[in-house]
Design a protein around this motif. Structure first.
Motif, PDB file in Angstrom:
ATOM      1  N   ARG A  68       0.847  -1.197   0.000  1.00 16.78           N
ATOM      2  CA  ARG A  68       0.000   0.000   0.000  1.00 16.78           C
ATOM      3  C   ARG A  68       0.882   1.247   0.000  1.00 16.78           C
ATOM      4  O   ARG A  68       1.681   1.439   0.921  1.00 16.78           O
ATOM      5  CB  ARG A  68      -0.951   0.006   1.197  1.00 16.78           C
ATOM      6  CG  ARG A  68      -1.962   1.151   1.145  1.00 16.78           C
ATOM      7  CD  ARG A  68      -3.154   0.878   2.015  1.00 16.78           C
ATOM      8  NE  ARG A  68      -3.902  -0.292   1.559  1.00 16.78           N
ATOM      9  CZ  ARG A  68      -4.729  -0.329   0.519  1.00 16.78           C
ATOM     10  NH1 ARG A  68      -4.908   0.772  -0.209  1.00 16.78           N
ATOM     11  NH2 ARG A  68      -5.357  -1.434   0.190  1.00 16.78           N
ATOM     12  N   PRO A  69       0.741   2.094  -1.004  1.00 16.97           N
ATOM     13  CA  PRO A  69       1.595   3.285  -1.093  1.00 16.97           C
ATOM     14  C   PRO A  69       1.462   4.184   0.139  1.00 16.97           C
ATOM     15  O   PRO A  69       0.366   4.398   0.661  1.00 16.97           O
ATOM     16  CB  PRO A  69       1.070   4.001  -2.344  1.00 16.97           C
ATOM     17  CG  PRO A  69       0.453   2.918  -3.170  1.00 16.97           C
ATOM     18  CD  PRO A  69      -0.154   1.973  -2.168  1.00 16.97           C
TER      19      PRO A  69
ATOM     20  N   CYS B 184       0.532   3.418  -8.863  1.00 16.15           N
ATOM     21  CA  CYS B 184       1.491   4.288  -8.200  1.00 16.15           C
ATOM     22  C   CYS B 184       2.878   4.047  -8.782  1.00 16.15           C
ATOM     23  O   CYS B 184       3.323   2.904  -8.888  1.00 16.15           O
ATOM     24  CB  CYS B 184       1.492   3.989  -6.697  1.00 16.15           C
ATOM     25  SG  CYS B 184       2.649   4.964  -5.745  1.00 16.15           S
TER      26      CYS B 184
ATOM     27  N   PHE C 157      -1.839   0.038  -5.780  1.00 20.74           N
ATOM     28  CA  PHE C 157      -0.414  -0.242  -5.918  1.00 20.74           C
ATOM     29  C   PHE C 157       0.052  -0.088  -7.361  1.00 20.74           C
ATOM     30  O   PHE C 157       1.041   0.597  -7.650  1.00 20.74           O
ATOM     31  CB  PHE C 157      -0.123  -1.654  -5.407  1.00 20.74           C
ATOM     32  CG  PHE C 157       1.227  -2.192  -5.786  1.00 20.74           C
ATOM     33  CD1 PHE C 157       2.385  -1.609  -5.289  1.00 20.74           C
ATOM     34  CD2 PHE C 157       1.347  -3.280  -6.646  1.00 20.74           C
ATOM     35  CE1 PHE C 157       3.646  -2.110  -5.638  1.00 20.74           C
ATOM     36  CE2 PHE C 157       2.589  -3.784  -6.997  1.00 20.74           C
ATOM     37  CZ  PHE C 157       3.746  -3.193  -6.490  1.00 20.74           C
TER      38      PHE C 157
ATOM     39  N   ALA D  46       5.699   2.925  -4.790  1.00 14.26           N
ATOM     40  CA  ALA D  46       4.866   2.652  -3.622  1.00 14.26           C
ATOM     41  C   ALA D  46       5.638   2.702  -2.314  1.00 14.26           C
ATOM     42  O   ALA D  46       5.060   2.923  -1.258  1.00 14.26           O
ATOM     43  CB  ALA D  46       4.200   1.287  -3.767  1.00 14.26           C
TER      44      ALA D  46
END
Length: 263
Positions: free
Chosen positions: A181-182, A204, A201, A207
């Motif tokens: 999860r970023p 991004c 994810f 991350a």
């Protein structure tokens, strides 16, 4: 096949990116999903590749989860992985995948069965010698199937899944099944993040501070990007299983099909 193709993302341009490196040489392999034929070919290819490298260390081999479901030989793949752990050419480590989670959940919660079979659980049941209840079966039938399945799965298989980590770090690289999860510290993330995350994810660019090596989301080719490497090439349907070799800052992509090594 239409739902499977819908998951495919366009092939990304290969870009090894910044000089991030691993602390110890390793391989990482994408989702096997019951394809024992491809798993055996990949193991042979990786063993030959390491011998040809001329290096004396024993590399780590990370299997990024989802050994089971969808393909017809889930039990055989798990047995082959356990046998691999007894060999001395590599150190085999399994990351927990969402499909291993589902397999354990069905043994604990029979009512999960109708959901599980919609994404490959029926093939896993059959590989362990258990016939799935017909569509529309009642709770009693699913409870009986769950008990039969729990008896059929060897304790070594259960223990493997129950003790597999969700995330492993090696130098500047982070190995997980689905992604991270970023913006959340790695040590603060949930099992659900590591096993199930997708769009947050994938959309991004970066991350976390490490390069994330993952499977989970099938693509038409390996996604070799500066801050992540996606290795799920949909082996159970595409017939292509993919891996990466990491030595210091070097990356080497390895793919196998039924005809042998593809790259």
């Amino acid at each position: 096949m239409s739902w499977f193709k819908a998951l495919f993302r366009p092939k990304a341009d290969e870009n090894a990116g910044a000089a991030m490196s691993v602390a110890e040489p390793c391989y990482a392999m994408g989702d096997v999903h019951g394809r024992l034929d491809l798993f055996e070919r990949m193991l042979a290819a990786l063993k030959a590749d390491w011998a040809a490298s001329g290096r004396s260390e024993c590399p780590v081999l990370y299997c990024l989860g989802d050994l089971v479901d969808r393909g017809t030989q889930s039990k055989g793949v798990v047995e082959a992985f356990l046998a691999l752990q007894q060999q001395d050419w590599c150190q085999a480590r399994l990351l927990m995948g969402n499909h291993e989670e589902a397999m354990l959940q069905f043994m604990a919660e029979p009512e999960f069965g109708p959901t599980w079979i919609t994404y490959g659980g029926a093939q896993t049941l059959l590989s362990y010698g258990v016939t799935p209840p017909p569509v529309g079966s009642d709770a009693v039938a699913w409870a009986e199937a769950s008990r039969a399945f729990s008896r059929a799965v060897p304790e070594a298989h259960k223990q493997l899944f129950q003790t597999s980590p969700d995330m492993i770090r090696n130098g500047d690289y982070v190995f997980v099944h689905a992604g991270v999860r970023p913006g959340v510290p790695l040590d603060s993330q949930s099992a659900a993040d590591f096993r199930w995350i997708r769009r947050d994810f994938l959309d991004c660019d970066k991350a976390c501070d490490g390069v994330v090596v993952h499977g989970h989301t099938p693509t038409d080719d390996v996604e070799n990007l500066p801050w992540r490497i996606g290795l799920d090439t949909g082996a159970y349907a595409s017939g292509v299983l993919s891996a990466v070799r990491l030595i210091e800052a070097e990356r080497k992509i390895i793919k196998v099909g039924l005809a042998g090594v593809l790259s």
